[in-house]
Design an enzyme around this catalytic site. Structure first.
Site, PDB file in Angstrom:
ATOM      1  N   CYS A 139       0.829  -1.210   0.000  1.00 51.31           N
ATOM      2  CA  CYS A 139       0.000   0.000   0.000  1.00 51.31           C
ATOM      3  C   CYS A 139       0.859   1.254   0.000  1.00 51.31           C
ATOM      4  CB  CYS A 139      -0.938  -0.013   1.210  1.00 51.31           C
ATOM      5  SG  CYS A 139      -1.988   1.448   1.297  1.00 51.31           S
ATOM      6  N   CYS A 142      -0.457   4.206   1.977  1.00 50.84           N
ATOM      7  CA  CYS A 142      -0.158   4.124   3.416  1.00 50.84           C
ATOM      8  C   CYS A 142       1.318   4.405   3.693  1.00 50.84           C
ATOM      9  CB  CYS A 142      -0.460   2.723   3.965  1.00 50.84           C
ATOM     10  SG  CYS A 142      -1.921   1.950   3.303  1.00 50.84           S
ATOM     11  N   ASP A 143       2.216   3.876   2.870  1.00 49.34           N
ATOM     12  CA  ASP A 143       3.628   3.810   3.259  1.00 49.34           C
ATOM     13  C   ASP A 143       4.580   4.680   2.443  1.00 49.34           C
ATOM     14  OD1 ASP A 143       2.881   1.980   5.166  1.00 49.34           O
ATOM     15  OD2 ASP A 143       3.352   0.227   3.950  1.00 49.34           O
TER      16      ASP A 143
END
Ligand code: NDP
Length: 319
Positions: A139, A142-143
């Protein structure tokens, strides 16, 4: 002899242990419906993530596992009941209830909320599991911010791979897209967006990673194999983003509700499935956004709809 639990008809059974399910549990427990949550046996996605910086309310971010533990505790405070174990069947009874099977036990319920998620596909190569959450991610939304000025590889050639690359473009110094063929599967518009960003993005065609290399703590590179020549080489990267598709966990529902051609649960805008009394939330019905906050949102919707349905049953003498 049916087990004692089988004779009780519950209001709500929630299947799944991610944030969508916990949110559905919170709402249905606050509505005094005493939900039973069958939380599964594998950890949910947030429980295998490190810091989550895009869930509102946490200015400094929050650890994924802490967020999940907090959500579960919050639902339990209002009476949600949790059990470990994997739901292995879900059928409609002739009385109009749903019967959910878990490890040989059967549970009857008036409504089911499905929050079983979609498992990100992995390559199954050496090192991938060892560095999961330590450089291996599924992801970028997200990261990506954790890879500021770093070098990363995105694996895959679909729309997700393009999106991951665009999300990483804002942070990373260099992005290699490693794809097993000589053309992308992604939509033309997404390909064009990515391919024009030549300053940072480079495509490595006809190539597959065969090993994730690391320092013991973090990813340090990949072994790549050219598909035609089988020639191997090493590529120095700080992270590998897998974008090779997801598999929604819907096998036990396939005879009960409508699924799309990729196996995702089909829901309407109100999280209702094709079967009255069954609702779905989170990634199991969402191939597009797949975010913690959208999962929580649909978990809330599913819970409110289940509550409304139970009220209707009561009002019409069908409870
Ligand atoms: P896809 O199935 O579309 O693409 C997966 C990619 O990964 C393909 O390029 C495939 O290669 C590759 N791949 C699959 N297995 C392996 C493997 N074992 N090793 C190496 N490579 C592999 O999945 P996506 O997640 O990209 O998209 C899923 C759906 O969601 C699609 O319908 C997509 O359009 C949609 N989507 C839409 C978005 C948008 O509109 N903004 C954003 C994200 C997704 P190959 O090409 O050779 O098959």
């Amino acid at each position: 002899m049916p087990k004692k639990s089988a004779s009780v008809v519950r209001n709500v059974i929630i299947i799944g242990g991610g944030i969508a399910s916990h949110t559905a549990a919170l709402y249905t427990s606050r509505a005094t419906l005493q939900p039973l949550v069958i939380a599964g046996i594998e950890p949910d996605q947030l429980s295998t993530t490190s810091i989550v910086e895009n869930f509102p309310g946490f200015p400094e971010g929050i650890n994924g596992p802490d967020l999940i533990t907090n959500c579960k505790k919050q639902a339990e405070r209002f009476g949600a009941e949790y059990m470990d174990g994997k739901a292995d069947s879900c059928v409609k009874t002739k009385e109009g209830f749903f019967e959910v099977g878990v490890d040989g036990k059967k549970f009857l319920t008036r409504t089911v909320i499905i929050g079983t998620g979609a498992s990100a596909r992995s390559l199954g190569i050496p090192g991938e599991k060892d560095y999961w959450g330590r450089g291996v991610s599924t992801c970028a939304t997200c990261d990506a911010a954790l890879f500021r000025n770093k070098t990363v590889a995105v694996i895959g050639g679909g729309d997700s791979a393009m999106e991951e690359s665009l999300a990483l473009y804002k942070f990373a110094a260099k992005i290699y897209i490693v794809h097993r063929r000589d053309e992308f599967k992604a939509s033309k518009i997404m390909q064009d967006r990515v391919l024009k960003l030549k300053d940072k993005i480079e495509v490595i065609w006809n190539t597959l990673p065969t090993k994730v290399l690391g320092t013991g703590k973090l990813v340090s590179g990949l072994t790549l194999q050219e598909v035609n020549t089988k020639k191997e080489r090493e590529l120095k990267v700080d992270g590998m983003f897998l974008a090779i598709g997801h598999t929604p966990n819907t096998a036990i529902f396939s005879k009960l509700i409508a699924l799309d051609e990729h196996g995702y649960v089909v829901t309407d805008k109100r999280s209702r499935t094709s079967q009255e009394g069954i609702y779905a939330c989170g990634d199991v019905q969402d191939p597009i956004f797949k975010q913690a906050i959208t999962s929580a949102g649909t978990g809330c919707q599913a819970a409110l709809e289940a509550e409304k349905y139970i009220e209707q049953l009561k009002a019409t003498g069908k409870y």
